[in-house]
Scaffold this motif. Structure first.
Motif, PDB file in Angstrom:
ATOM      1  N   LEU A  34       0.869  -1.188  -0.120  1.00  0.00           N
ATOM      2  CA  LEU A  34      -0.048   0.200  -0.008  1.00  0.00           C
ATOM      3  C   LEU A  34       0.868   1.265  -0.080  1.00  0.00           C
ATOM      4  CD1 LEU A  34      -2.563  -1.004   2.734  1.00  0.00           C
ATOM      5  CD2 LEU A  34      -2.869  -1.095   0.210  1.00  0.00           C
ATOM      6  N   VAL A  35       1.886   1.318   0.664  1.00  0.00           N
ATOM      7  CA  VAL A  35       2.638   2.316   0.963  1.00  0.00           C
ATOM      8  C   VAL A  35       3.389   2.459  -0.562  1.00  0.00           C
ATOM      9  CG1 VAL A  35       4.794   3.417   1.946  1.00  0.00           C
ATOM     10  CG2 VAL A  35       3.028   2.239   3.169  1.00  0.00           C
ATOM     11  N   ALA A  36       3.907   1.436  -1.360  1.00  0.00           N
ATOM     12  CA  ALA A  36       4.478   1.401  -2.840  1.00  0.00           C
ATOM     13  C   ALA A  36       3.691   1.946  -3.679  1.00  0.00           C
ATOM     14  CB  ALA A  36       4.929   0.076  -2.939  1.00  0.00           C
ATOM     15  N   ALA A  37       2.088   2.080  -3.532  1.00  0.00           N
ATOM     16  CA  ALA A  37       1.509   2.687  -4.424  1.00  0.00           C
ATOM     17  C   ALA A  37       0.851   3.996  -4.051  1.00  0.00           C
ATOM     18  CB  ALA A  37       0.210   1.775  -4.553  1.00  0.00           C
ATOM     19  N   ASP A  54       9.793   0.436   9.770  1.00  0.00           N
ATOM     20  CA  ASP A  54      10.548  -0.288   8.944  1.00  0.00           C
ATOM     21  C   ASP A  54       9.934   0.035   7.442  1.00  0.00           C
ATOM     22  OD1 ASP A  54      12.184  -0.977  10.817  1.00  0.00           O
ATOM     23  OD2 ASP A  54      11.325  -3.018  11.226  1.00  0.00           O
ATOM     24  N   VAL A  55       8.745  -0.276   7.260  1.00  0.00           N
ATOM     25  CA  VAL A  55       8.177  -0.319   6.022  1.00  0.00           C
ATOM     26  C   VAL A  55       8.243   1.235   5.481  1.00  0.00           C
ATOM     27  CG1 VAL A  55       5.898  -0.079   4.968  1.00  0.00           C
ATOM     28  CG2 VAL A  55       6.501  -1.802   6.192  1.00  0.00           C
ATOM     29  N   LEU A  56       8.015   2.311   6.456  1.00  0.00           N
ATOM     30  CA  LEU A  56       8.039   3.594   5.787  1.00  0.00           C
ATOM     31  C   LEU A  56       9.549   4.258   5.543  1.00  0.00           C
ATOM     32  CD1 LEU A  56       5.117   5.166   8.075  1.00  0.00           C
ATOM     33  CD2 LEU A  56       4.946   4.545   5.661  1.00  0.00           C
ATOM     34  N   THR A  57      10.325   3.709   6.196  1.00  0.00           N
ATOM     35  CA  THR A  57      11.993   3.908   5.971  1.00  0.00           C
ATOM     36  C   THR A  57      12.143   3.404   4.654  1.00  0.00           C
ATOM     37  OG1 THR A  57      12.331   4.170   8.336  1.00  0.00           O
ATOM     38  CG2 THR A  57      14.071   3.948   7.168  1.00  0.00           C
ATOM     39  N   ALA A  58      11.800   2.115   4.410  1.00  0.00           N
ATOM     40  CA  ALA A  58      12.490   1.634   3.398  1.00  0.00           C
ATOM     41  C   ALA A  58      11.380   2.554   2.033  1.00  0.00           C
ATOM     42  CB  ALA A  58      11.719   0.180   3.287  1.00  0.00           C
ATOM     43  N   ALA A  59      10.350   2.734   2.210  1.00  0.00           N
ATOM     44  CA  ALA A  59       9.677   3.402   1.240  1.00  0.00           C
ATOM     45  C   ALA A  59      10.187   4.688   1.057  1.00  0.00           C
ATOM     46  CB  ALA A  59       8.061   3.534   1.624  1.00  0.00           C
ATOM     47  N   LEU A  60      10.678   5.504   1.863  1.00  0.00           N
ATOM     48  CA  LEU A  60      11.354   6.901   1.626  1.00  0.00           C
ATOM     49  C   LEU A  60      12.411   6.868   0.890  1.00  0.00           C
ATOM     50  CD1 LEU A  60      10.318   8.344   5.435  1.00  0.00           C
ATOM     51  CD2 LEU A  60       9.608   9.422   3.317  1.00  0.00           C
ATOM     52  N   ALA A  62      12.961   4.197  -1.257  1.00  0.00           N
ATOM     53  CA  ALA A  62      12.735   4.001  -2.455  1.00  0.00           C
ATOM     54  C   ALA A  62      11.959   4.860  -3.398  1.00  0.00           C
ATOM     55  CB  ALA A  62      12.310   2.547  -2.577  1.00  0.00           C
ATOM     56  N   GLN A  63      11.122   5.601  -2.855  1.00  0.00           N
ATOM     57  CA  GLN A  63      10.157   6.531  -3.520  1.00  0.00           C
ATOM     58  C   GLN A  63      10.410   7.996  -3.260  1.00  0.00           C
ATOM     59  OE1 GLN A  63       7.045   3.415  -1.779  1.00  0.00           O
ATOM     60  NE2 GLN A  63       5.859   5.205  -2.510  1.00  0.00           N
ATOM     61  N   ALA A  77      10.918   9.304  14.863  1.00  0.00           N
ATOM     62  CA  ALA A  77      11.428   7.842  14.495  1.00  0.00           C
ATOM     63  C   ALA A  77      11.973   7.838  13.073  1.00  0.00           C
ATOM     64  CB  ALA A  77      10.280   7.020  14.924  1.00  0.00           C
ATOM     65  N   LEU A  78      11.258   8.480  12.142  1.00  0.00           N
ATOM     66  CA  LEU A  78      11.596   8.423  10.871  1.00  0.00           C
ATOM     67  C   LEU A  78      12.629   9.257  10.226  1.00  0.00           C
ATOM     68  CD1 LEU A  78       8.016   8.149   9.062  1.00  0.00           C
ATOM     69  CD2 LEU A  78       9.584   6.181   9.543  1.00  0.00           C
ATOM     70  N   GLY A  79      12.932  10.634  10.916  1.00  0.00           N
ATOM     71  CA  GLY A  79      13.766  11.689  10.288  1.00  0.00           C
ATOM     72  C   GLY A  79      12.886  12.403   9.430  1.00  0.00           C
ATOM     73  N   GLU A  80      13.635  13.306   9.015  1.00  0.00           N
ATOM     74  CA  GLU A  80      12.780  14.442   8.149  1.00  0.00           C
ATOM     75  C   GLU A  80      12.844  14.163   6.802  1.00  0.00           C
ATOM     76  OE1 GLU A  80      13.626  18.349   9.328  1.00  0.00           O
ATOM     77  OE2 GLU A  80      12.689  18.170  11.462  1.00  0.00           O
ATOM     78  N   HIS A  81      13.867  13.337   6.412  1.00  0.00           N
ATOM     79  CA  HIS A  81      14.135  12.907   4.818  1.00  0.00           C
ATOM     80  C   HIS A  81      13.944  14.408   3.814  1.00  0.00           C
ATOM     81  CE1 HIS A  81      14.537   8.392   5.329  1.00  0.00           C
ATOM     82  NE2 HIS A  81      13.823   8.698   6.512  1.00  0.00           N
ATOM     83  N   ASP A  82      14.794  15.068   4.323  1.00  0.00           N
ATOM     84  CA  ASP A  82      14.844  16.554   3.421  1.00  0.00           C
ATOM     85  C   ASP A  82      13.407  16.994   3.414  1.00  0.00           C
ATOM     86  OD1 ASP A  82      17.432  16.193   2.613  1.00  0.00           O
ATOM     87  OD2 ASP A  82      17.080  14.660   1.153  1.00  0.00           O
TER      88      ASP A  82
END
Length: 211
Positions: A34-37, A54-60, A62-63, A77-82
């Protein structure tokens, strides 16, 4: 608008080319798909049944176009990712996945007084669909479709009934129901309908309705 209910509290809202994913948690076996889409994700709070780090970190990673809005604890927990992971607070209005989203609430429902207070926000999407996360806090604005949590260590039928009565939605849809059997879901729906006058719709995982 199409509403698809997935496992527990995970919901996808879609209207034409617009879509937003809410609370893809670790209890939802299809969260990664669902996150990948998704282009936009809303997270109500940092408990694992609503938030899979884990799922959201990997998606950030990859996407590159993925955007996430959530309370500060999730951002920590995730970080701001720019700037692609943004902290929200009650009173904020954002645009996510092409939808206008109002942020409400602020506090997780009390599980037990011995546990420390926890944060939780609710999201009102396009002024129509309200996902409260783990709370029966009333948004104080009109709501067409109310997503109603029915199970969990904090959930109570009496508070659920008062919540639906206070919000006065046109329709109510059962979420946060993984801990209930089919009989339990039916029982909650029966009591809620009798006591509020609003049918509490029970959807199978993956089922879609138009709202």
């Amino acid at each position: 608008m199409e509403l698809t209910k997935h496992t527990h509290a995970t919901v996808v809202l879609r209207d034409g080319d617009r879509s937003v994913l809410l609370d893809p948690g670790a209890y939802t076996p299809t969260s990664a798909e669902l996150v990948a889409a998704a282009d936009a994700v809303l997270v109500t709070h940092d408990h694992p049944d609503h938030f899979d780090a884990d799922v959201l970190t990997a998606a950030l990673d990859a996407q590159p176009d993925l955007r996430i809005w959530a309370p500060a604890s999730v951002v920590d927990a995730l970080g701001e990712h720019d700037g692609r992971v943004v902290a929200v607070s009650p009173g904020d209005t954002i645009t996510a996945g092409g939808f206008e989203v109002g942020v409400h609430g602020g506090d997780h429902a009390v599980i037990h007084p011995d546990l420390p207070p926890m944060s939780n926000v609710g999201f009102l999407v396009d002024g129509r669909v309200f996902h409260p996360g783990d709370s029966y806090a009333v948004p104080g604005v009109p709501v067409e479709t109310l997503l109603v949590p029915t199970s969990g260590p904090w959930a109570k039928l009496g508070e659920l009934v008062d919540f639906v009565r206070a919000v006065q939605p046109e329709r109510a849809v059962q979420i946060h129901d993984l801990m209930l059997s089919e009989v339990g879901k039916g029982s909650f729906a029966q009591f809620a309908g009798q006591l509020t006058g609003v049918d509490l719709v029970t959807l199978a995982d993956g089922e879609t309705i138009t709202v």
